[in-house]
Design a protein around this motif. Structure first.
Motif, PDB file in Angstrom:
ATOM      1  N   ASN A 381       0.880  -1.214   0.140  1.00  0.00           N
ATOM      2  CA  ASN A 381       0.003  -0.019  -0.011  1.00  0.00           C
ATOM      3  C   ASN A 381       1.176   1.459   0.107  1.00  0.00           C
ATOM      4  O   ASN A 381       1.912   1.355   0.897  1.00  0.00           O
ATOM      5  N   GLU A 382       0.472   2.083  -0.855  1.00  0.00           N
ATOM      6  CA  GLU A 382       1.459   3.368  -0.937  1.00  0.00           C
ATOM      7  C   GLU A 382       0.349   4.506  -1.224  1.00  0.00           C
ATOM      8  O   GLU A 382      -0.719   4.521  -2.075  1.00  0.00           O
ATOM      9  N   ALA A 383       0.504   5.724  -0.534  1.00  0.00           N
ATOM     10  CA  ALA A 383      -0.021   6.955  -0.874  1.00  0.00           C
ATOM     11  C   ALA A 383       1.054   8.166  -0.560  1.00  0.00           C
ATOM     12  O   ALA A 383       1.830   8.205   0.312  1.00  0.00           O
ATOM     13  N   TYR A 388       3.036   1.862   3.407  1.00  0.00           N
ATOM     14  CA  TYR A 388       2.826   1.119   4.768  1.00  0.00           C
ATOM     15  C   TYR A 388       2.920  -0.262   4.859  1.00  0.00           C
ATOM     16  O   TYR A 388       2.163  -0.960   4.023  1.00  0.00           O
TER      17      TYR A 388
END
Length: 899
Positions: A381-383, A388
């Motif tokens: 998960n990436e933002a 993360y």
């Protein structure tokens, strides 16, 4: 009756009443007790007093009456006869009685008046109207009592904390009024007189100004230079003091805040900043950031940034300056015509200040090739560039793929991972220029929450490109709460107040958020009267603890986190209840009884007094003492052994009642008492004491005409012992006279009676040696007495009889024991038949005959040898010359064994 009398005589004496109106002035201090004399109206009005005077004509007595029972009447007592005014039980408080007012109150009230009469203008007065009767002395007396102030109130500030603001540029001798002066209900010198500061810090002092109404206001005076940037606040104590003796004081906290003025300008830490920028940088690329500092506060410290007018417009167009943050970014594309050096002069502007100046030199490096490209493809998960990952993820967890390539396709491109952390960047086979970013070991949120790593790509010409990756570790509930102590040892004194505080438990959880929030619970083995606050961990006990009931408590407590599933840990709490001296010594019995044989040796053990104290340590140590009879008895304070200092004689005192006190070692000490009864058991240590006849030389005349069976006299004796030791038997053990067998003695009563009639030849002196014996055990004791009987019609020659009494009597001693029938206590056996009874009687008869025969032979042999064995006889011959005390004869020493 008084009202009717006034209504009747009022119209006829109107002029006289008004003409006789009088005023009296008195003064007294407030707060006086009841019964203090204020003044005598009769004396001060010079009215005749009845005492010591006798008028020519009888007149009714003077009478003094308060016209109304107003407020003033509550504070005084008026004697109706003498006219004396005294203070009443209601104490006078001047501050409560006299509220400042410009108008006088109604009659009987109190007011602060203003007049030119005797009281001062600020006097506090009690107003009374007194009627004087009878008619001959009638008048209305107006009594004014001035209440003098005493210093019974301390100054008090209306607020406990006073805050004052002073600008930092305030000049020396600046005066600032303190808006909350102290209040003191007292007046005059007893009111507030001075103010002072406990600590003036060398830059402040106080002054007091008094206005026209007498109010005193304190002023703070600045005595030195102030600088908010050096110190922004001073905290001290302002003290108000009155003028009483002794003076009373009040205080409040005074906080002096130094307000800021714009006396500082922005400043840069450096005068020049050198920056290098590549020509192929993208739009919006960060060039530099300038930062200036202003020591002032608020709006005085606001700084804006701007270019100087000396900066060329092309440079302004190429580089954008943020006015608020001072950040410089690339706003236009760099091309071949763009100058390679830019001199940016930036101003730091503050309100009312000369701008601060800093020069930023930007050097642009011309790039002839395009840099390598780094293209990420995230698996995790990436933002916004942040990846993360949960902690405890397994090893080799993939994070992202990176594609590395050369836009010009001319140069070889390599890459590596820069930065610390459990990560690895490795080629992903069999593809070229593909790299996999993955973990090398599990992540731990509690060790590190954020990692910043860079994927660096460079070509063969040495051109580098960085791709920054941030890895945020997500917390999981992998930690249990941990108590600061696994064993929590507490102590509390018994008899504690309900809901007493014991301790505050503390456990930590390394997890974050709700997972790290700890709640506290009692274990199942905890008694119900212990309470543990779920949120705060405060441990309390809701009831009083009694050490004597239970001294130690041991139970478990749990700390549980809020994760899912929740994790917990356990600690052990031990509570020791400390002893207080709340138990008096306690005797096993409230009444002790001891039976002790008399003549018990001194300091022998009479008995043991058992006492206990439920308390512990010094509080449970018990000392015993004898409250009464300490001159005879003593007690071992440690062992409780009761002893007598001397041998005890039952005949002197048969019992003793003692009070024993037990005192413990507490502070204060507690005590209790017990009653000890000592009963002396009789020992046969006293022979019978013959009271009659009183002398061996006395005699009694017996008439020859005395009838047989008539009582002649008696022997009376007493024994100081008790029980069988005091049962007395009488017997005649020696006789002398014409016919000595004529008299017998009753073994129980000692009565001597005449057995046979007396003949002519029976005249003469009879001497009977009487033995008085007790029934003591183990050996009876006895005394002897000589009973002299003179048988004749008259006593014609007393000297002859006395000469006979003085001669030694030749009396043989008989050993026959007195026979006293003692009632049997056992029950009579009922015979089953007549035959056993006859057989038993026959045997008893034969035994009796043999016994009598043997005793006869023994007596005859003894009489034949009496002259030869007189010196060896156990019985003592009885001298009649009075030189030997007959009561001491045949007393044998007794041996009394200890019980």
């Amino acid at each position: 009756h008084l009202l009717l009398f006034l209504l009747f005589v009022g119209p006829f004496n109107c002029f006289a009443s008004y003409s006789r109106a009088t005023e009296l002035f008195y003064s007294l201090n407030e707060g006086l007790p009841a019964g203090v004399l204020i003044g005598s109206l009769a004396r001060d009005l010079r009215l005749p007093v009845a005492a010591g005077q006798r008028p020519a004509a009888p007149q009714p007595p003077l009478s003094f009456t308060l016209a109304s029972r107003g407020l003033g009447g509550q504070y005084v007592q008026l004697d109706n006869r003498s006219g004396e005014l005294h203070t009443s039980a209601m104490e006078i408080d001047r501050e409560a009685l006299c509220v400042e007012s410009s108008e006088a109150t109604v009659l009987g009230g109190a007011a602060a008046v203003s007049s030119s009469s005797s009281p001062s203008p600020d006097s506090c007065l009690l107003l009374l109207d007194v009627l004087v009767l009878p008619q001959e002395y009638f008048r209305l007396v107006k009594v004014k009592i001035a209440i003098r102030d005493v210093n019974d109130n301390a100054p008090r500030f209306p607020v406990p904390h006073i805050r004052l603001s002073v600008p930092e540029n305030a000049p020396v001798n600046t005066r600032l009024a303190i808006e909350h002066p102290a209040l003191d209900p007292d007046v005059g010198t007893n009111s507030v007189q001075t103010y002072r500061l406990r600590d003036n810090y060398g830059v402040f002092t106080l002054d007091v100004e008094e206005n026209e109404s007498g109010e005193r206001t304190p002023y703070l005076i600045v005595m030195g230079a102030l600088d908010r940037e050096t110190r922004e606040e001073y905290v001290t104590v302002i003290i108000a003091e009155d003028g009483g003796t002794p003076p009373l004081m009040g205080s409040a906290t005074l906080t002096i805040g130094i307000s800021d003025i714009n006396d500082n300008c922005p400043q840069f830490s450096d005068s020049q900043l050198n920056v290098t920028l590549y020509g192929n940088s993208s739009l919006g690329a960060h060039v530099a950031t300038v930062h200036a500092v202003d020591m002032d506060l608020g709006s005085n410290a606001q700084i804006t940034y701007s270019y100087s007018q000396k900066v060329p417009q092309p440079s302004k167009d190429l580089f954008h300056l943020n006015e608020s943050t001072g950040t410089i970014t690339l706003s236009n594309k760099v091309d071949g015509d763009t100058p390679r050096l830019h001199r940016l002069i930036i101003l730091g502007n503050g309100p009312g200040c000369i701008p601060a100046v800093i020069t930023v030199l930007v050097t642009i490096i011309k790039v002839m090739m395009r840099p390598p490209e780094v293209v990420p493809r995230f698996i995790a998960n990436e933002a916004e560039g942040v990846v993360y990952l949960k902690e405890l993820e397994p090893i080799n967890t993939p994070i992202a793929f990176f594609t590395i390539k050369d836009p010009d396709e001319k140069y070889k491109v390599n890459c590596y991972l820069d930065g610390d952390g459990p990560f690895r960047l490795s080629p992903y086979k069999p593809y070229n220029n593909e790299y996999l970013l993955e973990t090398t070991k599990p992540l731990d949120y509690e060790s590190q929450q954020l990692y910043e790593i860079s994927v660096v790509a460079w070509n063969s010409e040495g051109f580098h490109v960085n791709k920054i990756i941030k890895v945020q570790v997500l917390d999981e509930n992998d930690n249990s709460p941990v108590f600061s102590q696994q064993l929590i040892e507490l102590s509390i004194e018994e008899n504690n107040v309900p809901n007493a505080f014991l301790t505050k438990l503390h456990a930590t959880d390394a997890d974050s958020g709700e997972r790290g929030k700890v709640s506290y619970f009692l274990g199942p083995d905890a008694p119900s009267y212990f309470s543990l606050d779920k949120n705060t961990g405060v441990l309390t006990v809701s009831t009083q603890l009694d050490r004597e009931e239970k001294e130690k408590y041991r139970y478990t407590v749990k700390a549980v986190d809020s994760g899912f599933p929740p994790r917990e840990s356990i600690a052990t709490v031990t509570i020791t209840v400390l002893d207080k001296n709340d138990n008096s010594p306690r005797f096993i019995n409230k009444d002790f009884s001891f039976f002790v044989p008399e003549n018990f040796p001194g300091f022998g053990e009479i008995g043991v007094i058992s006492v206990t104290d439920a308390d512990a340590g010094q509080n449970g140590w018990v000392a015993l003492s004898v409250l009464n009879g300490s001159d005879i008895f003593v007690i071992d304070t440690g062992k409780g052994v009761l002893r007598a200092k001397v041998s005890l004689d039952r005949e002197q005192q048969s019992s003793y009642v003692l009070w024993i006190e037990a005192v413990d070692g507490g502070d204060p000490a507690l005590s209790s008492t017990a009653k000890i009864t000592i009963l002396l058991l009789d020992i046969n240590d006293n022979p019978p004491l013959v009271l009659f006849p009183q002398s061996n030389m006395s005699y009694l005349l017996v008439l020859p005409s005395t009838l047989p069976g008539s009582p002649i006299t008696e022997v009376y004796a007493v024994d100081k012992d008790t029980g069988m030791n005091a049962v007395i038997a009488y017997s005649i053990i020696g006789r002398r006279g014409p016919r000595p067998e004529s008299f017998r003695i009753d073994p129980k009563t000692g009565n001597i009676t005449l057995e046979e009639s007396l003949m002519q030849n029976d005249y003469g002196l009879y001497r009977l040696l009487v033995k008085v014996s007790d029934h003591g055990y183990p050996e009876p004791l006895h005394s002897t007495v000589m009973v002299n009987l003179f048988v004749n019609d008259t006593v014609s020659n007393e000297s002859y009889i006395e000469s006979l009494l003085r001669k030694e009597p030749d009396i043989s001693i008989e050993e026959k024991q007195p026979q006293i029938s003692i009632e049997p206590t056992h029950k009579k056996m009922e015979s089953a038949s007549c035959m056993p009874t006859l057989v038993a009687l026959s045997i008893i008869s034969l035994g009796s005959i043999a016994l009598v025969t043997g005793m006869g032979i023994y007596i005859c042999l003894r009489k034949g040898k009496k002259h030869h064995r007189a010196d060896e006889s156990l019985e003592v011959q009885i001298p009649l010359n009075g030189r030997i005390n007959l009561h001491m004869l045949e007393k044998k020493p007794m041996e009394i064994s200890n019980i």
